[in-house]
Design a protein around this motif. Structure first.
Motif, PDB file in Angstrom:
ATOM      1  N   UNK A  23       4.318  69.561  36.807  1.00  0.00           N
ATOM      2  CA  UNK A  23       4.407  70.106  35.450  1.00  0.00           C
ATOM      3  C   UNK A  23       3.368  69.531  34.494  1.00  0.00           C
ATOM      4  N   UNK A  24       2.519  68.640  34.989  1.00  0.00           N
ATOM      5  CA  UNK A  24       1.470  68.092  34.144  1.00  0.00           C
ATOM      6  C   UNK A  24       0.475  69.190  33.789  1.00  0.00           C
ATOM      7  N   UNK A  25       0.155  69.310  32.496  1.00  0.00           N
ATOM      8  CA  UNK A  25      -0.741  70.365  32.047  1.00  0.00           C
ATOM      9  C   UNK A  25      -2.185  70.093  32.480  1.00  0.00           C
ATOM     10  N   UNK A  26      -2.885  71.170  32.790  1.00  0.00           N
ATOM     11  CA  UNK A  26      -4.308  71.053  33.081  1.00  0.00           C
ATOM     12  C   UNK A  26      -5.051  70.755  31.784  1.00  0.00           C
ATOM     13  N   UNK A  27      -5.980  69.813  31.836  1.00  0.00           N
ATOM     14  CA  UNK A  27      -6.769  69.458  30.658  1.00  0.00           C
ATOM     15  C   UNK A  27      -8.099  70.189  30.668  1.00  0.00           C
ATOM     16  N   UNK A  28      -8.441  70.760  29.520  1.00  0.00           N
ATOM     17  CA  UNK A  28      -9.703  71.475  29.348  1.00  0.00           C
ATOM     18  C   UNK A  28     -10.412  70.845  28.152  1.00  0.00           C
ATOM     19  N   UNK A  29     -11.674  70.437  28.359  1.00  0.00           N
ATOM     20  CA  UNK A  29     -12.408  69.720  27.315  1.00  0.00           C
ATOM     21  C   UNK A  29     -13.650  70.509  26.909  1.00  0.00           C
ATOM     22  N   UNK A  79     -22.214  59.583  28.880  1.00  0.00           N
ATOM     23  CA  UNK A  79     -21.310  58.457  28.632  1.00  0.00           C
ATOM     24  C   UNK A  79     -19.966  58.951  28.109  1.00  0.00           C
ATOM     25  N   UNK A  80     -20.005  59.899  27.199  1.00  0.00           N
ATOM     26  CA  UNK A  80     -18.769  60.447  26.626  1.00  0.00           C
ATOM     27  C   UNK A  80     -17.995  61.223  27.688  1.00  0.00           C
ATOM     28  N   UNK A  81     -18.707  62.013  28.478  1.00  0.00           N
ATOM     29  CA  UNK A  81     -18.056  62.809  29.520  1.00  0.00           C
ATOM     30  C   UNK A  81     -17.403  61.924  30.583  1.00  0.00           C
ATOM     31  N   UNK A  82     -18.072  60.862  30.943  1.00  0.00           N
ATOM     32  CA  UNK A  82     -17.508  59.944  31.929  1.00  0.00           C
ATOM     33  C   UNK A  82     -16.218  59.317  31.402  1.00  0.00           C
ATOM     34  N   UNK A  83     -16.227  58.921  30.130  1.00  0.00           N
ATOM     35  CA  UNK A  83     -15.014  58.359  29.518  1.00  0.00           C
ATOM     36  C   UNK A  83     -13.877  59.381  29.534  1.00  0.00           C
ATOM     37  N   UNK A  84     -14.200  60.634  29.204  1.00  0.00           N
ATOM     38  CA  UNK A  84     -13.171  61.669  29.163  1.00  0.00           C
ATOM     39  C   UNK A  84     -12.638  61.961  30.563  1.00  0.00           C
ATOM     40  N   UNK A  85     -13.525  61.973  31.554  1.00  0.00           N
ATOM     41  CA  UNK A  85     -13.091  62.225  32.934  1.00  0.00           C
ATOM     42  C   UNK A  85     -12.200  61.084  33.437  1.00  0.00           C
ATOM     43  N   UNK A  86     -12.486  59.877  33.006  1.00  0.00           N
ATOM     44  CA  UNK A  86     -11.635  58.738  33.390  1.00  0.00           C
ATOM     45  C   UNK A  86     -10.255  58.858  32.756  1.00  0.00           C
ATOM     46  N   UNK A  87     -10.223  59.335  31.506  1.00  0.00           N
ATOM     47  CA  UNK A  87      -8.938  59.502  30.815  1.00  0.00           C
ATOM     48  C   UNK A  87      -8.169  60.716  31.327  1.00  0.00           C
ATOM     49  N   UNK A  88      -8.902  61.748  31.752  1.00  0.00           N
ATOM     50  CA  UNK A  88      -8.273  62.991  32.210  1.00  0.00           C
ATOM     51  C   UNK A  88      -8.903  63.418  33.542  1.00  0.00           C
ATOM     52  N   UNK A 138     -23.616  67.145  39.999  1.00  0.00           N
ATOM     53  CA  UNK A 138     -24.445  66.851  41.165  1.00  0.00           C
ATOM     54  C   UNK A 138     -24.107  65.488  41.765  1.00  0.00           C
ATOM     55  N   UNK A 139     -23.716  64.550  40.891  1.00  0.00           N
ATOM     56  CA  UNK A 139     -23.331  63.221  41.357  1.00  0.00           C
ATOM     57  C   UNK A 139     -21.922  63.206  41.951  1.00  0.00           C
ATOM     58  N   UNK A 140     -21.146  64.249  41.664  1.00  0.00           N
ATOM     59  CA  UNK A 140     -19.772  64.322  42.140  1.00  0.00           C
ATOM     60  C   UNK A 140     -18.767  63.657  41.225  1.00  0.00           C
ATOM     61  N   UNK A 141     -19.224  63.215  40.036  1.00  0.00           N
ATOM     62  CA  UNK A 141     -18.327  62.560  39.078  1.00  0.00           C
ATOM     63  C   UNK A 141     -17.371  63.563  38.446  1.00  0.00           C
ATOM     64  N   UNK A 142     -17.875  64.767  38.185  1.00  0.00           N
ATOM     65  CA  UNK A 142     -17.075  65.846  37.603  1.00  0.00           C
ATOM     66  C   UNK A 142     -17.142  67.040  38.548  1.00  0.00           C
ATOM     67  N   UNK A 143     -16.007  67.673  38.760  1.00  0.00           N
ATOM     68  CA  UNK A 143     -15.936  68.795  39.699  1.00  0.00           C
ATOM     69  C   UNK A 143     -16.040  70.153  39.002  1.00  0.00           C
TER      70      UNK A 143
END
Length: 241
Positions: free
Chosen positions: A21-27, A127-136, A165-170
């Motif tokens: 039931x966890x909501x999908x996060x969209x940024x 840097x901001x995207x990496x932080x957000x991906x770590x949080x969500x 390309x690095x595989x950090x974000x899908x």
């Protein structure tokens, strides 16, 4: 032993239910105030309608905008004092927050950064995207396309492309700026329904309020009037992956 097994079952059911039931996060990453509603508005409204956890990030206060001088010229014509660059930036943030909240995003899901307008790089955005991906973890990230002629806009697309390309974000979407709809190709779009058209137009109008005594200076529409006209005409967001 039975109690222990029962406890493990309860824990397993709890964890399974949490992920079910966890909501999908969209940024959404908006380089400047008004980019989010003009070029991503259809996608933001759709994500809200789908009951996703929608986060919208403003990357810059937009202090390099030529609208600063246009606003002060209008203020002088009407007998008001000029506003400072800091006041201009805060007014842009005020317009941004009102527009995003009008589209249905929760106030606590609106984040403001102060990257140097007209000078921020893909690495700054990464840097901001990496932080957000770590949080969500596993979030879907929306940016402006790396084909965008505006360097700040393109930096968001280049940042996401690099992280993918690095595989950090899908998962990611690259949005076409409203002013380039006739020039850049796209692979998909999110149309604004008749039911949501009124909400969308109200979100656009957050950038069209002129009330200097209340700190409202119509910055968005003074800056790029024709973009707002285009947004009303198209009523959609376009993107590629």
């Amino acid at each position: 032993m039975k109690r222990l097994i029962g406890l493990f079952l309860i824990i397993a059911l709890f964890i399974g239910g949490y992920f079910l039931f966890k909501k999908e996060t969209v940024i959404f990453y908006s380089p400047h105030a008004d980019d989010e509603v003009l070029s991503m508005g259809g996608s933001i409204i759709k994500a809200v309608e789908e009951d996703k956890n929608v986060i919208v990030i403003l990357l810059s206060k937009g202090l390099a905008s030529s609208a600063y001088h246009k606003v002060n010229t209008k203020l002088q014509e009407e007998g008001y004092d000029n506003i400072s660059p800091d006041e201009f930036g805060e007014a842009r943030i005020k317009e941004f927050k009102k527009s995003v909240e009008t589209m249905g995003v929760k106030p606590e899901n609106i984040h403001i950064y102060d990257l140097p307008d007209a000078e921020f790089t893909p690495d700054m955005v990464k840097e901001i995207m990496i932080d957000m991906e770590e949080d969500y973890p596993g979030a879907t990230h929306h940016v402006m396309t790396y084909h965008d002629p505006h360097p700040d806009h393109a930096s968001t697309g280049k940042a996401l492309k690099s992280l993918q390309q690095e595989g950090t974000i899908k998962k990611g979407y690259y949005h076409i700026p409203i002013q380039e709809f006739d020039n850049l190709s796209f692979t998909g779009k999110d149309e604004i329904s008749e039911d949501n058209a009124k909400k969308y137009k109200k979100a656009l109008n957050a950038y069209g309020e002129w009330a200097p005594e209340k700190g409202k200076f119509q910055i968005g529409q003074i800056s790029v009037t024709d973009y707002f006209d285009n947004a009303i005409e198209y009523l959609e967001s376009r993107w590629h992956q």
